[in-house]
Scaffold this motif. Structure first.
Motif: not given
Length: 162
Positions: A70, A72-73, A75-76, A105, A107-108
């Motif tokens: 996903d 967020k992961h 990006e992390l 970033h 996906h932001t």
């Protein structure tokens, strides 16, 4: 290192995962095309293309560590991985910093700070929309609300007939 050499390195890094390789090549192709059509400067184009090639570098790790890749992961985990990946490529520290920022970033969709970031978002969306068969309404909404480049909007409208 040239774009072709970074692409070759990323293909090797992908360890034969055809989906990941196909995705990164498609995102890179759209990012390169949009950047050229928007006439961005050579340095920004280079950063954009390196980021497009490496934007999903965290997917294998995320699948293993979290059971999914996903956004967020990705990006992390992506920033540290791309820094390590680029350490021997001859990119300057500033270039590596920018690529790591973009990868961390991608996906932001808020606070987009630069044409390279904007184009990466647009190129990744076009490929994801095709791969996941997004609805025409979803695509129209993205074009109208998120896309900022004339070239990205035009390509999306032509590709998806919206």
């Amino acid at each position: 290192m040239t774009i072709a050499e970074i692409l070759e390195k990323m293909i090797c890094y992908s360890n034969g995962n055809i989906h990941d390789i196909d995705h990164l090549v498609r995102v890179w192709t759209f990012a390169k095309t949009i950047g050229e059509l928007e006439h961005i400067d050579a340095e920004t184009q280079y950063i954009l293309e390196v980021a497009a090639i490496t934007h999903d570098i965290a997917c294998p790790l995320c699948r293993k560590k979290y059971g999914s890749a996903d956004g967020k992961h990705q990006e992390l985990e992506g920033g540290p991985l791309v820094r390590e990946f680029l350490h021997d490529t001859g990119l300057t520290p500033a270039q590596v910093d920018r690529v790591a920022y973009l990868v961390s970033h991608h996906h932001t969709l808020t606070d987009i700070d630069g044409i390279d970031y904007q184009i990466l978002i647009e190129a990744d969306y076009i490929v994801n929309a095709a791969e996941s068969e997004y609805s025409k309404e979803s695509i129209k909404g993205f074009i109208n609300k998120v896309m900022q480049t004339n070239s990205g909007s035009m390509l999306a409208r032509q590709i998806f007939c919206v």
